[in-house]
Scaffold this active site. Sequence first.
Site, mmCIF file in Angstrom:
data_model
loop_
_atom_site.group_PDB
_atom_site.id
_atom_site.type_symbol
_atom_site.label_atom_id
_atom_site.label_comp_id
_atom_site.label_asym_id
_atom_site.label_seq_id
_atom_site.Cartn_x
_atom_site.Cartn_y
_atom_site.Cartn_z
ATOM 1 N N SER A 303 0.795 -1.235 0.000
ATOM 2 C CA SER A 303 0.000 0.000 0.000
ATOM 3 C C SER A 303 0.816 1.267 0.000
ATOM 4 O O SER A 303 0.279 2.334 -0.307
ATOM 5 C CB SER A 303 -0.928 0.014 1.218
ATOM 6 O OG SER A 303 -1.483 -1.238 1.415
ATOM 7 N N ILE A 304 2.082 1.185 0.376
ATOM 8 C CA ILE A 304 2.894 2.405 0.337
ATOM 9 C C ILE A 304 2.896 2.997 -1.061
ATOM 10 O O ILE A 304 2.988 4.212 -1.235
ATOM 11 C CB ILE A 304 4.322 2.087 0.823
ATOM 12 C CG1 ILE A 304 4.332 2.009 2.339
ATOM 13 C CG2 ILE A 304 5.302 3.102 0.354
ATOM 14 C CD1 ILE A 304 5.668 2.026 2.961
#
Lengths: 589, 107
Positions: A303-304
């Site tokens: 998700s970064i």
Amino acid sequence: MSRRLGDAGSEPQLDLPEPAPRTRPGPRRPPMLGLDRRKPDPGHTRLPGNTRLMVTATLFAAAFLAIGARLTFVSLVQGEDEPRLANARQASGTEASRADILDRNGELLATTIWSASLYANPKLVIDPADAAERLSRVLPDLDRDRLAAQLAADRSFVWIRRKLTPRQQYEINRLGVPGLEFIREQRRVYPHAGLAAHVLGYTNVDNRGIAGIENSFDDILRGYPEPLRLSLDIRVQHVVHDELAAAIADFRALGGCAVVLDVDSGEIIALVSLPDFDPNAPAVAEARTRFNRATLGIYELGSIFKLFTVAMALDSGTVGLDDGYDATRPLRIARFTINDFHGKSRWLTVPEILMFSSNIGAAKMARDVGGSLQRAYLDRLGMLRRASIELPEVGAPMFPVRWREINTVTIGYGHGIAVSPLHVALAAAALVNGGILYPPTLLEQDRLAVGPGERVLKAETSDQMRNLMRLVVERGTGRKARVAGYRVGGKTGTAEKPDATGRYQSDARLSSFVAAFPIDRPRYALIVMVDEPKGNKESYGYATGGWVAAPVVARIITRMAPLVGILPVQPGRPAPKGDPLITAQLRGG
Amino acid sequence: MTGRLTLMWLGLATAAVMGLFALKFEVHSLEAELAALNLSIGSDVEAIHVLQAEWSFLNRPTRLQRGVEQYLDLRPVQANQVVGIGQLPARPEVVAPAKFLRIRIVE
């Protein structure tokens, strides 16, 4: 008046002896140098050799006069090319032939000291068994029988133990065993042991660097007498190491890594990879401890990456901050279903997609950006090539050869591309510092001499991203990264690790958090990644980035900010502008 | 006369030779002293180097943190404990007591 002999019979004469004829120099005679004038010669005849004698004597006198004059001048008058002060030259043999390594504050990270290495001449050893027994008392981990056999052999040289400590050398000397000799060798010593192990690297027995900075700057270290200054701050390194190790122990993780860097220059302030080793004894270190997860490890970070998806969507004008996407239903592409983890199942605006880390929203946004633009942006952010850090252990990112729609969509939320945590930290720094990507460096940079960097985003995009990152921490998944007084912005990342067959495991994940602070004018960006944390009681069984990595970031920032001179802001008060706090910078040593 | 002059020159020559040898011995002893000093400088420099490494070792943050936790009652600085100079309260005006007190010396 001469008297003539022939004057007989003129007058009565006295019978006096005839006086010798006198020789007196007449006025017309040629002058005989000076000697004759000073000393009138009473009766010696002048020989022709006398002239030569006078000449030689005069020449000698002149020569001695010249020496005397030169002596006077040399001792009394200073010559132009003589040094004013004698140089304090060190006696030969005490200069180490490998330069020290210092951190940015001058702390000694690596140095060379002379140490004694013990060898034996078995031909001179009288009693091998006794010698072996006595030696094993001082060096207990020596095999006594093997040593006795070596000392009894018919050779003239055998190493016993290299690079002893001074105490060991003293004890062995006291034994008084004949046939043992010491030879001075240089030994590389790392006073901070394993604190910066992956950055410093280590040397082999011949003092050649074979890993880390020791390797990449091997020729400079061997040639230079001056120490090498790194950009590392050992105090921040310790803080990061301490907190990361505590989190790894807390969540029973396999390991982890963290990078702290200066967003305006690309200097690496701290780089930690756990588990690590002691570079003073690299031979006994296991291979997995020597693996640098921060630079060499290539992972799908999950998700970064939504940060970069949103950044490229905003920068290219694909979306604006008021736009949004429908996240009510999972997205179906080809055979894949993309769903949200604890999804809101409603329409999400762009900020909310980032705050709540919605896979569906990010996937749709990435699809709108398009594959070629996405690839171009990732390339500009440096995600498609090796990081140019000055370490030999750098990994090459993995990305799809053919960038199809499914790849674009999955890369939008961070799966399908694998990079190192350092890549993410560098790109995040570019996101928050106004849109300029600086190359990473481990050497201390002169602030004024930092290169121009590469513009990857517009300044307005960077401004928007800073606000979004602040929202994630204030109201989104990054709430555990909040620190009172320091405005932290960031993004969580939880990625399921693929197993050997490529299937994602639901119980093994990489939990990470990337942050920048103080978010209105960021000075430092950091990333923390924990490998396979397992939820514990305090985290209610959760082991996501928000529960595992974000608190580590909060603790690191709390301890690190005073060290690097960042003022906290009192809640309720505006940030003091131009209001200097007198901080005493304590330098070690 | 000749004898005296010769004697004088001989005397001078002897004096010169003695002086030369005296100088030579002095130079030798100075050189030996210099070599000894250089050697001791070298060993001192080496000792300093080792001590610097030892100092760095004893000052490593891990050890300091352990010492602080064990012996000192210090805690990490909290954000509300750090202020800027502008946030300090202003120094109160010190009013000189003589303004309000009148001391009358009554005899």
